[in-house]
Design an enzyme around this catalytic site. Structure first.
Site, mmCIF file in Angstrom:
data_model
loop_
_atom_site.group_PDB
_atom_site.id
_atom_site.type_symbol
_atom_site.label_atom_id
_atom_site.label_comp_id
_atom_site.label_asym_id
_atom_site.label_seq_id
_atom_site.Cartn_x
_atom_site.Cartn_y
_atom_site.Cartn_z
ATOM 1 N N LYS A 55 -28.707 -39.778 75.836
ATOM 2 C CA LYS A 55 -28.203 -38.780 76.798
ATOM 3 C C LYS A 55 -26.677 -38.667 76.910
ATOM 4 C CE LYS A 55 -32.192 -37.813 79.603
ATOM 5 N NZ LYS A 55 -33.354 -38.702 79.495
ATOM 6 N N ASP A 86 -34.708 -49.335 76.498
ATOM 7 C CA ASP A 86 -34.462 -47.899 76.429
ATOM 8 C C ASP A 86 -33.314 -47.586 77.378
ATOM 9 O OD1 ASP A 86 -34.379 -45.190 76.622
ATOM 10 O OD2 ASP A 86 -36.547 -44.899 76.815
ATOM 11 N N PHE A 96 -40.579 -43.757 81.317
ATOM 12 C CA PHE A 96 -40.494 -42.527 80.524
ATOM 13 C C PHE A 96 -39.720 -42.802 79.252
ATOM 14 C CE2 PHE A 96 -38.561 -38.581 79.060
ATOM 15 C CZ PHE A 96 -39.675 -37.754 79.017
#
Ligand SMILES: *Cc1c(COP(=O)(O)O)cnc(C)c1O
Length: 417
Positions: free
Chosen positions: A270, A241, A151
């Site tokens: 995040k 990532d 993702f």
């Protein structure tokens, strides 16, 4: 406003892109959340691992308040306080984690950073960087090799990199030049590096060190090391990532630091500012200078308010020795989860864990744990990544006592189901 009224208001005026759970939070402190009726919850998802030092940490709140009264935003056409300082700090963290650089060595590598507002935007920048790098140094190569069930975000570039057809198919055609290989199959990865698409030859490999949204699936050390060696031999980029894994979540400041590899490009977001929107791409070596003036930009990216929140967050992470703490508390959480019936596999590292259930009851567990809040005044906020997988991403201030308290409620929920 009561939950039912809020639900009705959203039903009328808010696009229904989320299946929201029936709770309205109004306040948070550390690992605790409080709903509109005053019920208390232990938060084991912390945003989506984004509220890294806990809800409304006094030092982060103070930094946001102070900066909001000084300067919130000017465009990126000007210098502001904090951007260079944060980029320098990231460069140090990417090189040495929380350790000091050895005497007389200022930097191992210089990492240069572009600031964005989210993980998706960080990925967009990395994809553009890879294409520019390919144009400059690899004969126009522009294809990026990604992993299945990965993702990377929801914009067209990031969605094209994502390896989940269920999220992609209705939006076809996507961006060309992405191929997806089975995770942890080094032979398949090597074969993919020779593939050519309409975007040309392969320029980069893009991986999450531990897949998050896909259900917490770690890269094996051999695989990530092979990805590094294979790309380095060919002059291709290894782009990681670390949007979910970064900032101490996995027991390292960045997850790659536990794998013995050094990537060329790292995406982060995040946990970076404990809930304030910010994202970043850092690159070292030739990749650090691939993007040229005018190639990329953002109105809000790297604004003083987000920079202040990020700098305060990193200071708190350092003070609480968050990487070691995540490793220690995470090991305890794993140990306690392993005692429960009905769990067939535990995956992950530090405070990024998944429990795969014997039966497809993960969503029922989440609902029942939440409902304990309304029934008994003390609930749990849990997360399911699929019908049989629960994911645990508590804030990094989570203590072993918090884990023990959570396990009482969780154990009861598992028993009744
Ligand atoms: C969440 C996530 C993204 C997208 O980040 P947003 O801030 O939601 O845009 C990208 N990559 C990974 C690994 C993520 O976990």
């Amino acid at each position: 406003m009561a939950l039912s009224a809020q639900q009705e208001l959203e039903r009328q005026y808010v696009m229904e892109t989320y299946g929201r759970l029936p709770v309205q939070f109004v306040r948070g402190a550390g690992i605790q959340l409080f709903d509109v009726d005053g019920n208390q919850y232990l938060d084991f998802i912390a945003g989506i691992g984004s509220v890294s030092v806990g809800h409304c940490h006094p030092k982060v709140s103070e930094a946001i308040r102070e900066q909001s009264e000084k300067l919130v935003q000017v465009s990126n056409f000007y210098y502001v306080e904090g951007r260079g300082e944060l980029a320098e700090e990231l460069s140090g963290l990417l090189n040495y984690g929380f350790d000091a650089a050895p005497d007389g060595v200022a930097q191992r590598e210089v990492w240069k950073t572009f600031f964005a507002n989210s993980g998706t935007e960080a990925l967009e920048c990395a994809i553009k960087l890879a294409r520019r790098y390919g144009a400059q140094t690899l004969d126009g190569a522009g294809t990026i090799v990604c992993a299945k069930s990965s993702f990377h975000g929801r914009s067209f570039g990031a969605l094209s990199a994502t390896g989940q057809p269920s999220k992609q198919d209705v939006f076809a055609p996507l961006l060309p030049g992405f191929i997806h290989v089975e995770l942890n199959d080094s032979a398949a990865l090597q074969a993919a590096l020779d593939v050519e698409t309409e975007a040309g030859k392969v320029v980069a490999v893009l991986l999450e060190p531990i897949q998050g949204e896909g259900g917490v699936w770690p890269c094996s050390p051999e695989y990530l090391q092979a990805a590094r060696a294979l790309t380095a031999e060919r002059g291709m980029l290894l782009m990681l990532d670390e949007v979910q894994t970064g900032f101490c979540r996995t027991g390292e400041v960045f997850a790659f630091q536990g794998y013995g590899v050094i990537p060329d490009v790292v995406c982060m977001a995040k946990g970076m500012a404990s809930g304030m929107p910010i994202g970043a791409v850092a690159a070292c070596g030739v990749a650090a200078t691939s993007l040229q003036p005018g190639d990329h930009g953002s109105t809000f990216g790297g604004n003083p308010l987000a920079l202040a929140a990020a700098r305060a967050t990193i200071q708190v992470l350092r003070e609480m020795d968050a990487a070691k703490r995540a490793a220690y508390v995470g090991a305890y959480l794993q140990e306690r989860l392993a005692e429960l019936p009905g769990i067939v596999q535990l995956r992950g590292q530090g405070l990024m864990l998944a429990a795969q259930l014997e039966q497809p009851l993960a969503r029922e567990v989440v609902m029942a744990a939440l409902a304990r809040g309304q029934k008994s005044g003390f609930g749990l906020v849990l997360n399911a990544t699929s019908s049989d997988t629960l994911r645990f991403l508590p804030p990094l201030c989570c203590s072993t006592e918090d884990v023990a308290t959570m396990m009482i409620g969780f154990g009861a929920v598992i028993q009744t189901l």
